[in-house]
Design an enzyme around this catalytic site. Structure first.
Site, short mmCIF file in Angstrom:
data_model
loop_
_atom_site.label_atom_id
_atom_site.label_comp_id
_atom_site.label_asym_id
_atom_site.label_seq_id
_atom_site.Cartn_x
_atom_site.Cartn_y
_atom_site.Cartn_z
N HIS A 1 -83.05 -40.05 70.66
CA HIS A 1 -82.57 -40.76 69.48
C HIS A 1 -83.75 -41.10 68.60
O HIS A 1 -84.82 -41.43 69.12
CB HIS A 1 -81.83 -42.05 69.89
CG HIS A 1 -80.98 -42.60 68.81
ND1 HIS A 1 -81.47 -43.44 67.84
CD2 HIS A 1 -79.68 -42.39 68.52
CE1 HIS A 1 -80.49 -43.74 67.01
NE2 HIS A 1 -79.40 -43.12 67.40
N ASP B 1 -73.42 -40.41 72.87
CA ASP B 1 -72.63 -39.18 72.94
C ASP B 1 -72.65 -38.53 74.31
O ASP B 1 -71.84 -37.64 74.58
CB ASP B 1 -73.14 -38.18 71.89
CG ASP B 1 -72.80 -38.64 70.51
OD1 ASP B 1 -71.76 -39.29 70.37
OD2 ASP B 1 -73.57 -38.37 69.58
N1 ACO Z 1 -83.76 -32.42 74.54
C1 ACO Z 1 -85.01 -31.95 74.73
N2 ACO Z 1 -86.09 -32.33 74.02
C2 ACO Z 1 -85.89 -33.27 73.09
C3 ACO Z 1 -84.61 -33.84 72.84
C4 ACO Z 1 -83.52 -33.37 73.61
N3 ACO Z 1 -82.29 -33.86 73.43
N4 ACO Z 1 -84.71 -34.73 71.83
C5 ACO Z 1 -86.00 -34.73 71.46
N5 ACO Z 1 -86.72 -33.86 72.23
C6 ACO Z 1 -88.17 -33.63 72.18
C7 ACO Z 1 -88.55 -32.81 70.96
O1 ACO Z 1 -88.55 -31.42 71.25
C8 ACO Z 1 -89.95 -33.33 70.69
O2 ACO Z 1 -90.81 -32.77 71.67
P1 ACO Z 1 -92.35 -32.38 71.26
O3 ACO Z 1 -93.01 -33.69 70.94
O4 ACO Z 1 -92.89 -31.70 72.46
O5 ACO Z 1 -92.24 -31.47 70.06
C9 ACO Z 1 -89.84 -34.82 71.03
O6 ACO Z 1 -88.78 -34.90 72.01
C10 ACO Z 1 -89.52 -35.70 69.84
O7 ACO Z 1 -88.30 -35.23 69.27
P2 ACO Z 1 -87.99 -35.21 67.71
O8 ACO Z 1 -87.06 -34.06 67.43
O9 ACO Z 1 -89.24 -35.33 66.91
O10 ACO Z 1 -87.19 -36.57 67.58
P3 ACO Z 1 -86.28 -36.97 66.36
O11 ACO Z 1 -86.34 -38.47 66.30
O12 ACO Z 1 -86.63 -36.25 65.11
O13 ACO Z 1 -84.84 -36.47 66.81
C11 ACO Z 1 -82.64 -36.38 67.70
C12 ACO Z 1 -83.84 -37.28 67.32
C13 ACO Z 1 -82.25 -35.48 66.53
C14 ACO Z 1 -81.45 -37.27 68.05
C15 ACO Z 1 -83.07 -35.52 68.93
O14 ACO Z 1 -83.42 -36.35 70.01
C16 ACO Z 1 -81.95 -34.55 69.36
O15 ACO Z 1 -81.80 -33.49 68.76
N6 ACO Z 1 -81.14 -34.92 70.40
C17 ACO Z 1 -80.05 -34.09 70.83
C18 ACO Z 1 -78.86 -34.26 69.89
C19 ACO Z 1 -78.18 -35.59 70.04
O16 ACO Z 1 -77.86 -36.02 71.15
N7 ACO Z 1 -77.92 -36.25 68.90
C20 ACO Z 1 -77.17 -37.51 68.88
C21 ACO Z 1 -77.98 -38.59 68.24
S1 ACO Z 1 -77.13 -40.11 68.41
C22 ACO Z 1 -75.91 -40.05 67.27
O17 ACO Z 1 -75.95 -39.46 66.23
C23 ACO Z 1 -74.71 -40.85 67.62
#
Ligand code: ACO
Length: 436
Positions: free
Chosen positions: A313, A371
């Site tokens: 998140h 979720d």
């Molecule tokens: N699975 C694996 N790796 C992940 C995940 C995940 N679900 N989420 C983040 N990471 C990793 C990224 O690859 C990144 O790794 P790195 O530093 O080696 O490049 C690091 O964690 C940071 O992630 P970011 O994408 O920079 O984090 P951001 O804050 O931009 O993204 C997000 C947040 C979009 C929610 C992301 O965690 C994601 O895509 N999660 C999966 C989708 C999801 O569950 N969304 C629901 C959000 S809650 C809602 O809307 C109710």
């Protein structure tokens, strides 16, 4: 928003004069540096794609402490709301700033119930869609279409118009989501039943048919009501910011909410509940718990685009408090429905345990979000996977409209207009086509 005695000083290494920037304190949470005059004073913009460090507004509605894993609606912890209130209490709280007393509660329930029907014309919009259209495509269209019906309440500068639009949206969303579902399965639409609770009425419109009597199961009703409460608002997330930005032009409120629905659809946002359930089903098909190791390896592989959906998140760097409550509801619903051996739930719990112990997730502070478990509850209730995000949109509508109305009534509100760092071609002359 109160000014602080402290000022931030911005200095430049090229000898340009430094400037003082005012700081404001909120009631809780980080202070903000006011950069509104930065461009006028320095000719420079700030650069913050994805708004990692930018407060786009001041707000009194929802507060999140991502490190503590805390969520407050108007100051009340989400755990207390989930325990002691229902969704319409939550709507009253978000819209008007406080929980209703008994009289206000009764009046508010009647007010919402009064607006649950949609214009019969809405059926014709539905008929224009293919039966296999994604429910979020249908919802984007239907909510946008509402803007064509209520000419008595389109002046967003009028507080009464804003209020009646809010009530109409909250009241009609369950009707529209249930209509989208009934259309997809070819069953007749069920009209709202105003003697049922908000969640009970939605369940009735979804699962009843005109052929026989239908009694709403109170456990399912309570679980759905909790899903609605947990999704009601979440401060300046992508869809809420979309609604604010869209509404900042003064557009019709229903059109602004339709923009929020469109944004929520994405798998990085509301679409994650559908994506998380699909992911669990895929792992199950591939061999279940035995394949989790392979799946986690894929997620961690830098060259793969696979993510653990329902994890991570932007704001929570701790367990999402809504996920804890959802996990609890998941247990309750599955036990009550005799599904405690549900393989997907077991798979989700195993996956969660493995991920929470794995350094990849621990070091990145990736925890389950709401979720991760909401899809399993919805599936147990009988809601088809494709409709999960539409249920989220139904619940989030109150947050969107509360935030939109807060923005419009803010004396400092302006049309949202970000700037950019331009890195394209400088001015150049068009070369005649024969010479290109
Ligand atoms: N699975 C694996 N790796 C992940 C995940 C995940 N679900 N989420 C983040 N990471 C990793 C990224 O690859 C990144 O790794 P790195 O530093 O080696 O490049 C690091 O964690 C940071 O992630 P970011 O994408 O920079 O984090 P951001 O804050 O931009 O993204 C997000 C947040 C979009 C929610 C992301 O965690 C994601 O895509 N999660 C999966 C989708 C999801 O569950 N969304 C629901 C959000 S809650 C809602 O809307 C109710």
């Amino acid at each position: 928003m109160s000014p602080s005695d402290v000022k931030a000083t911005l200095s430049f290494s090229d000898g340009s004069p430094s400037i003082d920037l005012p700081l404001y304190k909120g009631s809780i949470g980080p202070d903000v540096i006011d950069i509104r005059k930065l461009y006028a004073q320095t000719g420079k913009f700030t650069y913050d794609p994805g708004f990692l460090s930018t407060a786009s507004c001041n707000s009194t509605i929802t507060y999140i402490d991502g490190d503590k894993g805390e969520l407050l609606y108007r100051g009340y912890p989400i755990e207390q709301i989930a325990q002691s209130c229902d969704f319409l209490d939550t709507c009253h709280l978000l819209l008007y700033g406080d929980l209703p007393n008994l009289t206000q509660r009764d009046d508010f329930h009647k007010l919402v119930a009064n607006h649950t029907m949609v214009n019969e014309q809405m059926q014709f919009f539905l008929r224009g869609f293919r039966r296999d259209a994604h429910p979020m495509a249908i919802m984007t269209g239907l909510v946008g279409a509402l803007s064509a019906f209520y000419h008595d309440s389109t002046d967003i500068n009028n507080p009464q118009h804003r209020e009646i639009s809010a009530i109409r949206l909250i009241a009609k969303m369950p009707t529209l989501v249930a209509m989208a579902y009934k259309y997809s399965v070819g069953q007749p639409y069920m009209y709202p039943r105003n003697n049922l609770s908000y969640a009970g009425n939605f369940i009735h419109m979804m699962f009843a048919t005109p052929c026989e009597d239908y009694t709403v199961n109170p456990i399912i009703e309570r679980a759905l009501d909790r899903i609605f409460m947990l999704h009601a608002d979440h401060e300046q997330n992508a869809s809420t910011s979309t609604v604010r930005l869209c509404g900042s032009s003064g557009t019709n409120p229903f059109a602004a909410i339709a923009a929020g629905v469109a944004c929520l659809w994405g798998p990085a946002h509301g679409g994650a509940n559908e994506a998380a359930l699909n992911m669990l089903e895929d792992i199950q098909k591939m061999g279940g718990a035995e394949r989790i190791g392979d799946f986690i390896r894929q997620v961690k592989d830098k060259n793969s685009t696979v993510k653990l959906m329902g994890f991570g998140h932007r704001v929570y760097k701790n367990y999402d408090p809504r996920a804890k409550l959802m996990r609890e509801t998941c247990h309750e619903v599955l036990t009550a429905l005799g599904l405690h051996d549900d393989p997907l739930f077991k798979l989700a719990m195993t996956l969660e345990k493995i991920a929470l112990e794995d350094d990849y997730f621990v070091s990145r502070k990736l925890y389950p979000n709401v979720d991760f478990y909401s899809g399993i509850v919805q599936r147990a209730i009988g809601i088809p996977v494709g409709l999960f995000t539409a249920v989220f949109a139904l619940a989030r509508t109150v947050g969107w409209i509360a935030q939109l109305n807060e923005m419009i009534s803010d004396p400092e509100y302006k049309i949202g207009r970000p700037r950019q760092l331009f890195v394209g071609a400088k001015a150049r002359d068009v070369v005649p086509i024969a010479l290109r």
